[in-house]
Motif scaffolding. Structure first.
Motif: not given
Length: 113
Positions: A43-66
């Motif tokens: 669904g549509p979102f206006d904003a994404l706020i993501c922690d840099m280090l996520l304990g369950r795999g991946g990191n915030g910067l990778e998510l934001i780039s995607w």
């Protein structure tokens, strides 16, 4: 604004969502990069706020780039306690929110032009 908060620490996530709702925003939570991708695609979102280090795999910067490549208009905020971050210009819509932050700083990170 409809905001996705990606944070693996329960107390931090609850505080962020409560603060966003106090400012009149809708907020949902994801705890991992994989879950966040599914939610963003649903669904549509206006904003994404993501922690840099996520304990369950991946990191915030990778998510934001995607997310930036999939949803170029999405406002992206990276929350981090790091003192220096050399990647704040990529993607160009990335905003940096340094921890600890207050509710006004959280609101400003997603609403300021």
């Amino acid at each position: 604004m409809k905001v996705l908060v990606v944070e693996d620490e329960d107390m931090v996530a609850r505080s962020m969502i409560r603060a966003l709702k106090m400012h009149g925003h809708q907020a949902e939570r994801a705890v991992s990069v994989e879950e966040a991708r599914r939610i963003l695609q649903s669904g549509p979102f206006d904003a994404l706020i993501c922690d840099m280090l996520l304990g369950r795999g991946g990191n915030g910067l990778e998510l934001i780039s995607w997310a930036h490549s999939e949803f170029p208009a999405l406002r992206c905020v990276l929350a981090t306690a790091a003192n220096t971050v050399g990647f704040v210009e990529d993607p160009p819509t990335l905003r940096l929110l340094r921890k600890p932050f207050n509710t006004q700083e959280l609101h400003d990170a997603i609403t300021r032009p």
